[in-house]
Design a protein around this motif. Structure first.
Motif, PDB file in Angstrom:
ATOM      1  N   UNK A 149      -5.970  42.874  20.776  1.00  0.00           N
ATOM      2  CA  UNK A 149      -6.380  42.606  19.404  1.00  0.00           C
ATOM      3  C   UNK A 149      -7.274  41.380  19.249  1.00  0.00           C
ATOM      4  N   UNK A 150      -6.907  40.256  19.826  1.00  0.00           N
ATOM      5  CA  UNK A 150      -7.639  39.014  19.555  1.00  0.00           C
ATOM      6  C   UNK A 150      -9.127  39.125  19.860  1.00  0.00           C
ATOM      7  N   UNK A 151      -9.531  39.585  21.053  1.00  0.00           N
ATOM      8  CA  UNK A 151     -10.968  39.736  21.279  1.00  0.00           C
ATOM      9  C   UNK A 151     -11.598  40.818  20.397  1.00  0.00           C
ATOM     10  N   UNK A 152     -10.813  41.838  20.057  1.00  0.00           N
ATOM     11  CA  UNK A 152     -11.318  42.858  19.127  1.00  0.00           C
ATOM     12  C   UNK A 152     -11.685  42.226  17.791  1.00  0.00           C
ATOM     13  N   UNK A 153     -10.784  41.433  17.242  1.00  0.00           N
ATOM     14  CA  UNK A 153     -11.038  40.859  15.925  1.00  0.00           C
ATOM     15  C   UNK A 153     -12.153  39.817  15.975  1.00  0.00           C
ATOM     16  N   UNK A 154     -12.245  39.079  17.067  1.00  0.00           N
ATOM     17  CA  UNK A 154     -13.362  38.145  17.216  1.00  0.00           C
ATOM     18  C   UNK A 154     -14.690  38.895  17.228  1.00  0.00           C
ATOM     19  N   UNK A 155     -14.712  40.034  17.905  1.00  0.00           N
ATOM     20  CA  UNK A 155     -15.933  40.841  17.931  1.00  0.00           C
ATOM     21  C   UNK A 155     -16.276  41.367  16.536  1.00  0.00           C
ATOM     22  N   UNK A 156     -15.261  41.728  15.774  1.00  0.00           N
ATOM     23  CA  UNK A 156     -15.497  42.173  14.397  1.00  0.00           C
ATOM     24  C   UNK A 156     -16.090  41.043  13.557  1.00  0.00           C
ATOM     25  N   UNK A 157     -15.495  39.873  13.669  1.00  0.00           N
ATOM     26  CA  UNK A 157     -15.948  38.746  12.855  1.00  0.00           C
ATOM     27  C   UNK A 157     -17.324  38.257  13.262  1.00  0.00           C
ATOM     28  N   UNK A 158     -17.763  38.617  14.466  1.00  0.00           N
ATOM     29  CA  UNK A 158     -19.108  38.251  14.913  1.00  0.00           C
ATOM     30  C   UNK A 158     -20.168  39.191  14.342  1.00  0.00           C
ATOM     31  N   UNK A 159     -19.740  40.303  13.749  1.00  0.00           N
ATOM     32  CA  UNK A 159     -20.664  41.244  13.133  1.00  0.00           C
ATOM     33  C   UNK A 159     -21.141  40.703  11.779  1.00  0.00           C
ATOM     34  N   UNK A 160     -22.233  41.263  11.251  1.00  0.00           N
ATOM     35  CA  UNK A 160     -22.600  40.924   9.866  1.00  0.00           C
ATOM     36  C   UNK A 160     -21.425  41.190   8.929  1.00  0.00           C
ATOM     37  N   UNK A 161     -21.336  40.410   7.875  1.00  0.00           N
ATOM     38  CA  UNK A 161     -20.216  40.540   6.939  1.00  0.00           C
ATOM     39  C   UNK A 161     -20.135  41.964   6.388  1.00  0.00           C
ATOM     40  N   UNK A 162     -18.925  42.457   6.150  1.00  0.00           N
ATOM     41  CA  UNK A 162     -18.795  43.794   5.548  1.00  0.00           C
ATOM     42  C   UNK A 162     -19.588  43.884   4.248  1.00  0.00           C
ATOM     43  N   UNK A 163     -20.135  45.039   4.000  1.00  0.00           N
ATOM     44  CA  UNK A 163     -20.955  45.230   2.807  1.00  0.00           C
ATOM     45  C   UNK A 163     -20.156  44.957   1.539  1.00  0.00           C
ATOM     46  N   UNK A 164     -20.870  44.596   0.489  1.00  0.00           N
ATOM     47  CA  UNK A 164     -20.223  44.369  -0.806  1.00  0.00           C
ATOM     48  C   UNK A 164     -19.751  45.690  -1.390  1.00  0.00           C
ATOM     49  N   UNK A 165     -18.631  45.702  -2.109  1.00  0.00           N
ATOM     50  CA  UNK A 165     -18.148  46.954  -2.704  1.00  0.00           C
ATOM     51  C   UNK A 165     -19.073  47.448  -3.807  1.00  0.00           C
ATOM     52  N   UNK A 166     -19.132  48.750  -3.938  1.00  0.00           N
ATOM     53  CA  UNK A 166     -19.948  49.374  -4.979  1.00  0.00           C
ATOM     54  C   UNK A 166     -19.204  49.348  -6.313  1.00  0.00           C
ATOM     55  N   UNK A 167     -19.927  49.223  -7.414  1.00  0.00           N
ATOM     56  CA  UNK A 167     -19.242  49.194  -8.717  1.00  0.00           C
ATOM     57  C   UNK A 167     -18.683  50.556  -9.093  1.00  0.00           C
ATOM     58  N   UNK A 168     -17.700  50.517  -9.949  1.00  0.00           N
ATOM     59  CA  UNK A 168     -17.106  51.753 -10.464  1.00  0.00           C
ATOM     60  C   UNK A 168     -18.043  52.380 -11.483  1.00  0.00           C
ATOM     61  N   UNK A 169     -18.330  53.677 -11.384  1.00  0.00           N
ATOM     62  CA  UNK A 169     -19.241  54.302 -12.343  1.00  0.00           C
ATOM     63  C   UNK A 169     -18.603  54.425 -13.717  1.00  0.00           C
ATOM     64  N   UNK A 170     -19.420  54.251 -14.733  1.00  0.00           N
ATOM     65  CA  UNK A 170     -18.935  54.414 -16.103  1.00  0.00           C
ATOM     66  C   UNK A 170     -18.911  55.874 -16.516  1.00  0.00           C
TER      67      UNK A 170
END
Length: 454
Positions: A149-170
């Motif tokens: 897990x530890x190197x896995x999560x470090x590799x994840x955190x080295x990626x670009x930040x997760x995309x911003x969430x999309x807004x809820x449609x009206x």
């Protein structure tokens, strides 16, 4: 004439941050929501009882929210490959959109369906929505999957930040004509004879609005002392978001961006990372629910199953307070505190010497948050047969764990009060902890011997 878009909802029962729904809206045609209860396709595991209860109410909530915005949720039952194609034909749909799944049988269904629909000139697209990082994007320097897990999560955190969430449609504009739909009540997802779900009703309110409210509550009241209190089951410091993520009432992107700027959030976000690790592992090992990830454990000498011992564990009648409290919390609420999950699982595997698969099956039936990755992954972790596994010789002593994490016996007193009441009569301990620990370690030595011989 309009050719509606179908959004095939799966484990993403929400409107906010829903890329497939956004793609349908951007296409500019009427939108139809579709949910398929598939208990027939090869390899698809039928839901457990508690999960079926949650699904019923979450679907009811989603249907209501779609109706408020102008569309409907169509319910169909049967093999997904056939049912989705029938829905496309009945609706005259020109496009189908869905968010990706990562289990082996699910991916096979989706790939075959995508190919067939495209041959019929139906637009099809799938999207990343249920994980922060796609499983094929996180690899070791050698291009392989991570097993720790530890190197896995470090590799994840080295990626670009997760995309911003999309807004809820009206608005979600619907067509003038909808295909036929099953009635949710006809699916019999709720228990009736007997109705054992009162504890679930008292504990949970499924659906996206309740999920969003719980996220806000956790961030405002609990996240600040999460790291200090998360291991104490009576502290109320855990997020209780696991069923929300399991059913997709919240996306991990929404949770990530809501929490990431909060001081002290790293410990909580690492738990989101553990969920990612489970799903990435399942992606690479689709048989995780039935096969040891570490093949040397195939040689483990499980004794013949004693049904009475398994039943005592299931009912919380083992004679060990922390185990019994946890198993009764599970039955009553469809949930168990994570620390107690480890204690109860360790007791079953290493003190009762019962195959981890039997415990995984019980949790699958009883947990509202049981999913195809985390439930199996965590059972294999405790057993020592899985990824980043706890060493097999790490046996969680339930009495020492109670002394450390439930000092005041508040948790035990709530769920197994006979252990704290002066006049209580708890069951006698069904095994000797020291002796059974030694038996488990001796069995593990046989596994190591076989592994060395190979």
């Amino acid at each position: 004439m309009p050719s509606p878009s179908i959004v095939w909802f799966r484990d993403d029962l929400r409107l906010a941050d829903h890329p497939a729904l956004r793609a349908a809206l951007d296409r500019g045609e009427p939108v139809i929501g579709l949910y398929v209860l598939d208990e027939e396709s090869d390899g698809i595991r039928p839901l457990g009882g508690a999960a079926r209860w949650w699904l019923h109410h979450s679907l009811a909530s989603l249907a209501e929210r779609l109706a408020e915005r102008g569309s409907r949720l169509i319910l169909r039952r049967g093999p997904a490959h056939r049912v989705v194609r029938e829905a496309v034909e009945d609706a005259g749909a020109g496009a189908v959109f869905w968010n990706r799944r990562y289990g082996g049988p699910e991916r096979e269904i989706d790939a075959a369906l995508k190919s067939d629909l495209r041959e019929g000139d139906v637009e099809v697209a799938s999207f990343a929505a249920s994980l922060l990082f796609e499983p094929w994007t996180i690899t070791t320097g050698a291009g392989k999957h991570f097993s720790v897990y530890s190197p896995f999560w470090r590799a994840c955190l080295a990626q670009p930040a997760p995309r911003a969430p999309l807004p809820e449609p009206r608005e979600v504009p619907g067509p003038s004509r909808y295909p036929a739909s099953d009635d949710l009540d006809d699916w019999d997802l709720l228990p009736t004879e007997p109705d054992w779900a009162q504890g679930l009703r008292d504990t949970w309110e499924p659906g996206e609005p309740a999920a969003q409210a719980r996220l806000r509550e956790f961030l405002d009241e609990d996240l600040g002392h999460y790291d200090d209190a998360r291991d104490r089951p009576s502290a109320g410091a855990t997020s209780l978001l696991s069923p929300r993520l399991r059913w997709g009432e919240l996306s991990p992107h929404t949770v990530w961006h809501a929490a990431v700027e909060t001081p002290g959030a790293s410990g909580f976000l690492s738990e989101i990372g553990w969920r990612e690790f489970a799903w990435h592992t399942l992606y690479h090992f689709p048989d995780l629910a039935t096969k040891n990830l570490r093949p040397e454990f195939d040689a483990f000498p499980w004794p013949r199953l004693k049904p009475t011992a398994l039943r005592a564990w299931q009912k919380g009648q083992t004679g060990y307070a922390m185990v019994d409290a946890g198993m009764r919390e599970l039955w009553e609420t469809g949930y168990m505190h994570n620390r107690v999950r480890m204690i109860t699982a360790s007791f079953l595997i290493k003190n009762l010497m019962i195959d981890w698969r039997r415990g995984e099956e019980w949790f699958w039936d009883c947990l509202v948050d049981a999913d195809g990755a985390s439930n199996t992954f965590n059972w294999q972790w405790v057993a020592g047969s899985g990824a980043d596994a706890a060493p097999y010789f790490r046996v969680f002593n339930p009495e020492l764990q109670a002394d450390k994490f439930d000092k005041t016996r508040e948790y035990i007193g709530r769920w197994a009060p006979e252990y704290t009441d002066a006049d209580g009569q708890p069951p006698m301990p069904m095994v000797d902890l020291k002796a059974t620990r030694q038996n488990a370690l001796a069995a593990y030595e046989k596994v190591k011997q076989v592994s060395r011989q190979e």
